[in-house]
Structures are given as structure tokens and as C-alpha cells.
Design an enzyme around this catalytic site. Structure first.
Site, PDB file in Angstrom:
ATOM      1  N   GLY A   1       1.094   5.424   1.845  1.00 15.87           N
ATOM      2  CA  GLY A   1       0.613   6.327   2.880  1.00 15.87           C
ATOM      3  C   GLY A   1       0.974   7.754   2.559  1.00 15.87           C
ATOM      4  O   GLY A   1       1.337   8.086   1.427  1.00 15.87           O
TER       5      GLY A   1
ATOM      6  N   ALA B   1       5.156   7.431   2.502  1.00 10.53           N
ATOM      7  CA  ALA B   1       5.971   6.376   1.912  1.00 10.53           C
ATOM      8  C   ALA B   1       5.118   5.326   1.219  1.00 10.53           C
ATOM      9  O   ALA B   1       3.927   5.199   1.480  1.00 10.53           O
ATOM     10  CB  ALA B   1       6.812   5.714   3.006  1.00 10.53           C
TER      11      ALA B   1
ATOM     12  N   VAL C   1       4.712   1.216   0.842  1.00 15.55           N
ATOM     13  CA  VAL C   1       4.958   0.097   1.748  1.00 15.55           C
ATOM     14  C   VAL C   1       4.981  -1.192   0.929  1.00 15.55           C
ATOM     15  O   VAL C   1       4.077  -1.441   0.126  1.00 15.55           O
ATOM     16  CB  VAL C   1       3.883   0.008   2.843  1.00 15.55           C
ATOM     17  CG1 VAL C   1       4.268  -1.067   3.863  1.00 15.55           C
ATOM     18  CG2 VAL C   1       3.713   1.353   3.532  1.00 15.55           C
TER      19      VAL C   1
ATOM     20  N   LYS D   1       9.108   0.378   4.421  1.00 15.68           N
ATOM     21  CA  LYS D   1       8.561   1.686   4.061  1.00 15.68           C
ATOM     22  C   LYS D   1       9.660   2.479   3.357  1.00 15.68           C
ATOM     23  O   LYS D   1      10.732   2.709   3.931  1.00 15.68           O
ATOM     24  CB  LYS D   1       8.085   2.433   5.311  1.00 15.68           C
ATOM     25  CG  LYS D   1       6.771   1.925   5.858  1.00 15.68           C
ATOM     26  CD  LYS D   1       6.157   2.934   6.819  1.00 15.68           C
ATOM     27  CE  LYS D   1       4.739   2.516   7.195  1.00 15.68           C
ATOM     28  NZ  LYS D   1       4.058   3.547   7.998  1.00 15.68           N
TER      29      LYS D   1
ATOM     30  N   ASP E   1       0.229  10.443  16.404  1.00 19.44           N
ATOM     31  CA  ASP E   1      -0.683  10.155  15.283  1.00 19.44           C
ATOM     32  C   ASP E   1      -1.514   8.899  15.572  1.00 19.44           C
ATOM     33  O   ASP E   1      -1.652   8.029  14.716  1.00 19.44           O
ATOM     34  CB  ASP E   1       0.124   9.981  13.991  1.00 19.44           C
ATOM     35  CG  ASP E   1      -0.760  10.076  12.746  1.00 19.44           C
ATOM     36  OD1 ASP E   1      -1.864  10.652  12.846  1.00 19.44           O
ATOM     37  OD2 ASP E   1      -0.356   9.577  11.682  1.00 19.44           O
TER      38      ASP E   1
ATOM     39  N   GLY F   1       0.833  -1.197   0.000  1.00 21.25           N
ATOM     40  CA  GLY F   1       0.000   0.000   0.000  1.00 21.25           C
ATOM     41  C   GLY F   1       0.866   1.244   0.000  1.00 21.25           C
ATOM     42  O   GLY F   1       2.093   1.189  -0.140  1.00 21.25           O
TER      43      GLY F   1
END
Length: 632
Positions: A18, A21, A23, A38, A132, A16
Site C-alpha cells: 500500500g 506498508a 502486507v 503490515k 480514509d 500486497g
């Protein structure tokens, strides 16, 4: 994207992307395990300040070794960018779970929150703030074990995004008020964000939404959240109070530590009163920054106008005293807000008298046999329907798992109450597959009503080819019928790779060890010897020599220099000699003379050596110093 990162991580597939970065799932070729990699976007990799911060934060997070924190294994630079290698987890994010289920019952919501709090407690004790916390960063595996990811990385990422846009960007729904104002954050900021996550688990929505991140951030500063119990009446009073305490605007009114938060959740689990009961004194009121001042706080940092709400009382603080048009304008604002509040109270009262008193309370039939529940509800004048039949480990077959409307809710006569009926437990124990053949493993899984999932075969030095090396879940684990069980079959012992011995002469021991490790070899015996040409601490020779081909994992021995061999000499006796003669004798013997003037006992001894140290006849290292006392 290259197939190998940093000559170590073999890319398998993309997992995936983000905000910072891409992944990837990768295989660590050195340790033979799967990891998540990442790799920073190029725009961040080109920012020296961000990269330095990213390295520091990754280093800090790498020190967090906890069962509820995703482990960081490695970080480095490759192909013009930077990467982090971390633990690879198979499971779903908490965001996916909430999206699929809508809401979670109090018990599982408490379980998940407590596991997150254990991770936060450990991080906070090690001076790491996550910054976060959100459902997207919470991973839940098939055994309902929770792991928190992206520890420490959030700080670097948030700073970079602020630099790019000059505004609050990111997952604004989970920002604490102090983050929205751009202030330094402490433990309470993570606990506020977890309060948002717990709110979302219980209600299926976040407390604050808006058209853009800034609008949402302003609501964190200026709006009081709707109590979760108002959206989901199944939430008990004590858990409702815990959520509202966690969402206090002022960090001083929240939980001070993760331990306090966990203690109240445990009280909720046992249906006990909690420490988060709302106080009556003014000092514990939820502090709110007025919208206009909140915008200023997020922009130029101007002082915020405050309003506070407690119980049924609403207080508006117009701000600093003023005069003229500005002062009159503030007074007008005060009366407008007061009028809006009065209108809201009137509408609420009208609604109550028009609707709240209608209908009768629905009885509690959860846990009853289906026939008994039907009779109980029909006796009150309600219709009954079976909405679904579901498996349940907690409720026996044929009994009611849940009802809608919930017990105590008002419903008109002839209204319909929907029931969910238990089909009983459908859990089975996972059979032991390790050491068994692949055909046996597949047959046993299907016999147990489980779905076999053979993973890529792997080498094993201890398990014969064709037999199962490992399985997930492990043997004896109770899982739902139809669950998937993964297993890995042995390819037998891995044939050693052939590698070339590097040149080690002239290297330090650590340098030689690093070169050997990079070539897939190990450092064997280390001995030392004298050398007049090789400096102390450097390799004189190696065995096998450079260029020879060995099996990967073989060892190479080295001999390290102790420097030139030192000779031993005999100290000549110089007592009674003149100072000049003594110095000549000592220098001739390979020694250094050091004169020390002392009073002569008689004139004849002036200029002569009265004593020496070491004494004549002593054996010392060549180049040693001999002190002579000379009469003056």
C-alpha cells in the site's frame, strides 16, 4: 524479509503493498492463528515524528472491538522497522466488487453502506475518525459481511505524505472538502467519503475525476456532483436525495451522525420519504468554493470566493467589494459565467424538444413470466431478446430478473428490450464436516455440488489425527452451487517444545512473569519469605532452577522477599526517671525516644518523665517510637 517477525509472527506469503506498508500473511506462533502483518516502509520507519504518531493511532484503533471493524491485535518494532498485526480476512475489497460488477443495485448498496455506518458510528462514539473511507479499505467476505480496515492509521499516513510532498496526495477521489482545504476533520468528513463510496456503488464511477490529486481536490471544493440518478435511472428518488445530502460541501448541511445516515437508508429500503429531501431555504444551499479561491485555500489559506446553487437558480458572489481594474475584472467574470449558464440552458432546451419527446415508455415487465413479458412488450411494438439466464434467490425460475431499457424509459417502436431470465435459486446448505475424516468431507462436498479446499493441516488437542477440525463456511450456511468450502484436518496433538528455564532471582514478580512468557513458560505459585539480603518484592529463589529444560507451557514457582524479619521488644517503664536516663533505657531496648515537654506539677518533677506512650511492659516492633512527657 526475515522468516520470523519479532520472534512471534512466521511469514507465509506477501499479500500486497500500500501507500505506507507491505502486507504479509503470517502465523502467530504464540496463539496459532493467521494474521495480516503490515510492515512500514523504511522511509517512514526513519521518521521519528511519524513513528510516534503511528504508534498513537494504532493504539487508539486497537481499542475498537466491533464486528464490522478489522481488529488490531498487536504492534511493535522489529528489524529496524515497525509493524501492526491485525485480523486476517479472506474476501474481496469493495473496489474489486465494483470493478467486476460495474454497478450495484440499490438494495445491496444500502446493505453495504449500513454495515460501514455501524462501524463508523462505533468509532465516532469512541472519538476515532477514520479519515480514509474508500472502497479499497472495505473488505467483503463470502457471506457478504463487511469489515472496515485501516482505522486510525490514516491520520498518521496522511500527515506523513503531506510532509513529504507539501500537497494533497492519496486517494483524492474520496477526500472531503475540509480535508482538501487541510482543515481539521470530524465525523462529517467520514460521512462525506462514504457518500462518495455509495455514489460509486450505484453508478460505477466517482463524482469527481481529474488529471492529478490537486485537480480532483479542487473539484471537491468547487463542483456540484452530477446526481447519481442522472447516470443510473434505476436509482429511486429518495436514495438519490440521500447521496446528494451526504455530498454537501458544508458539513452543517450533511448528516450530523452516522445514525441519521442509517435512518434515511432504512427509509429508502422501505420505499419511504427521507429526511434528506432538498430544502428550499437559502441556508441549506450547497456551498461551493470558487476554483481560484479553492486553490488559494489549499495553498496560502486565503479567503475563498463562494458560489451557491439551489434548484434552478444559480448565484455568483463576486467576493469582497473592490474598485478600479480589480473590481471591473470581477464584474466581467460575473457576466461571462452568466453567459455560459445561459448557453447551457439553451442547449438543454434544444435537446429536450428535439429528442426527449420521441419514443414511447417501456412497460415494467420485471417479475413477469417470460412469455407474459414478451407478449406485453410486443403489444407495445417492441422487439424482445433474452440477454441472459441467471440464478436468482429472489426471482422464481422462468420470470424476468431485469430489463434494459428500464421501465418508463422512452424507446422507439421496433426498438429492442433485453431481458434477463431467472434460472431459480442454486443455493445449497454446507454439510457438517467437523469431526469427520478427510475422505468423507471431500465426498460430501462433491455430492452437494461444492468445491473442497483443504487448508494446511493443524495440530489439535481435542480432534483426532486425520479428522476435520474446522470448516468455512460453517455447517448449515446456504451458498451458491460450485462455491468453495475450506476445511482444516487435524495433525493430532502438538508435541510440546523443549525450553530452558531463565534466571529469575532478583527479578520482580512482573519481571519474572514476562521472562517466563518470553521463554514459553508460565508463572506457578508465588510465596513470600523474610530475607536480610534480597530487597522487598524481588525473587529469592525459584523451582525449577535456572538452566533446567522443561516442556513448553510448564510452570515455574518463585519465592519473593518480604525484607528482613522484624523483632518484637518489650517497652521499659521509664516514668519517674530523668529524661537522660529514660532515653538511654529506651535506646538500649532498641526503641526511639521522643521527648514532649509538659508543665511540672511541682518543682521536684522538673526534668523527670511524668508519663510515657506506649506504657511500660507493652510489646512493640523493634525501632518503634516511645513518647515521654518531661516536666518543665
Amino acid at each position: 524479509m526475515p522468516d520470523i517477525i519479532d520472534n512471534r509472527y512466521e511469514i507465509i506469503r506477501r499479500l500486497g503493498s500500500g501507500g505506507m506498508a507491505d502486507v504479509f500473511l503470517a502465523r502467530d506462533t504464540h496463539l496459532g492463528r493467521e494474521v495480516a502483518i503490515k510492515i512500514l516502509y523504511q522511509r517512514y520507519a526513519d521518521d521519528d515524528e511519524f513513528v510516534a504518531r503511528f504508534r498513537r493511532e494504532a493504539q487508539s484503533a486497537a481499542g475498537l472491538n466491533h464486528p464490522h471493524i478489522v481488529s488490531i491485535y498487536d504492534r511493535g518494532e522489529a528489524d529496524g522497522s515497525y509493524y501492526i498485526a491485525m485480523e486476517y480476512l479472506e474476501g474481496r475489497s469493495l473496489k474489486q466488487v465494483i470493478s467486476e460488477r460495474g454497478t450495484l443495485a440499490p438494495a445491496p448498496a444500502i446493505d453495504i453502506s449500513e454495515q460501514i455506518l455501524q462501524a463508523l458510528q462505533f468509532a465516532h462514539e469512541n472519538n476515532v475518525i477514520h479519515r480514509d473511507i474508500k472502497p479499497h479499505n472495505i473488505i467483503i467476505n463470502g457471506r457478504d459481511q463487511v469489515k472496515v480496515t485501516d482505522f486510525g492509521i490514516a491520520r498518521a499516513g496522511s500527515a506523513a505524505r503531506m510532509t513529504e510532498t507539501g500537497s494533497i496526495i492519496g486517494t483524492a477521489q474520496y477526500l472531503s472538502p475540509e480535508q482538501a482545504k487541510g482543515l481539521a476533520v470530524e465525523q462529517g468528513s467520514d460521512l462525506y467519503s462514504l457518500g462518495i463510496v455509495l455514489y460509486e456503488m450505484l453508478t460505477g464511477r466517482v463524482p469527481f475525476e481529474g488529471e492529478n490529486p490537486v485537480a480532483i481536490a479542487l473539484k471537491h471544493l468547487s463542483d456540484v456532483p452530477v446526481p447519481p440518478q442522472a447516470l443510473n435511472p434505476e436509482i429511486p428518488d429518495n436514495l438519490n436525495a440521500v447521496v446528494m445530502k451526504a455530498l454537501a460541501k458544508d458539513p452543517a448541511n450533511r448528516y450530523r451522525h452516522a445514525e441519521e445516515f442509517m435512518a434515511d437508508l432504512e427509509r429508502c429500503r422501505r420505499d419511504l420519504p427521507v429526511a434528506a429531501a432538498l430544502p428550499d431555504d437559502d441556508t441549506a444551499r450547497t456551498e461551493i468554493i470558487a476554483p481560484a479561491a479553492a486553490a488559494a485555500a489549499m495553498g496560502a489559506g486565503a479567503a475563498a470566493t463562494a458560489a451557491s446553487a439551489s434548484g434552478d437558480e444559480t448565484m455568483i458572489h463576486p467576493g469582497a467589494a473592490g474598485d478600479g481594474k480589480k473590481g471591473r475584472r470581477k464584474i466581467i467574470y460575473f457576466w461571462v459565467i452568466l453567459a455560459i449558464l445561459a448557453m447551457g440552458a439553451a442547449v438543454a432546451g434544444a435537446y429536450y424538444f428535439a429528442f426527449a419527446n420521441q419514443g414511447i415508455a417501456v412497460p415494467d415487465v420485471v417479475g413477469m413470466e417470460q412469455d407474459q413479458a414478451r407478449k406485453t412488450l410486443e403489444a407495445e411494438g417492441f422487439r424482445v431478446e433474452t440477454a441472459a439466464e441467471e440464478y436468482s434467490d429472489a426471482v422464481e425460475a422462468g420470470k424476468v430478473i431485469s430489463q434494459n431499457p428500464a421501465a418508463g424509459r422512452k424507446l422507439k417502436r421496433d426498438g429492442t428490450v433485453s431481458l434477463v431470465i431467472s434460472r431459480g435459486s442454486n443455493k445449497v446448505k454446507v454439510p457438517d464436516l467437523v469431526g469427520q475424516s478427510e475422505s468423507y468431507a471431500e465426498a460430501k462436498l462433491k455430492e452437494a455440488g461444492l468445491s473442497p479446499d483443504r487448508q494446511p493441516d493443524a495440530y489439535s488437542g481435542s480432534v483426532p489425527k486425520g479428522s476435520v477440525i474446522s470448516q468455512d463456511p460453517v455447517a448449515g450456511t446456504e451458498v451458491q452451487t460450485g462455491s468453495t468450502v475450506k476445511y482444516v484436518v487435524s495433525k493430532g496433538a502438538e508435541p510440546p517444545a523443549q525450553v530452558t528455564v531463565p534466571e529469575l532471582t532478583g527479578k520482580t514478580v512482573d519481571g519474572a512473569r514476562a521472562l517466563l512468557a518470553g521463554a514459553g513458560l508460565t508463572l506457578g505459585s508465588v510465596t513470600d519469605d523474610y530475607s536480610g539480603s534480597v530487597p522487598v518484592g524481588q525473587v529469592i529463589s525459584q523451582n525449577p532452577v535456572a538452566g533446567q529444560v522443561l516442556d513448553e507451557g510448564s510452570s515455574v514457582s518463585i519465592v519473593v522477599s518480604k525484607g528482613p524479619e522484624i523483632q518484637r521488644v518489650t517497652v521499659p517503664g521509664v516514668v519517674g526517671d530523668t529524661e537522660a536516663a529514660a532515653i538511654t533505657s529506651l535506646n538500649t531496648a532498641g526503641l526511639v525516644a521522643s521527648s514532649n515537654p509538659v508543665p511540672a506539677p511541682n518543682p521536684a518533677d522538673i526534668g523527670n518523665v511524668l508519663s510515657q506512650s506506649p506504657a511500660g511492659g507493652s510489646v512493640v516492633d523493634e525501632g518503634s517510637t516511645v513518647v515521654i512527657d518531661v516536666g518543665t
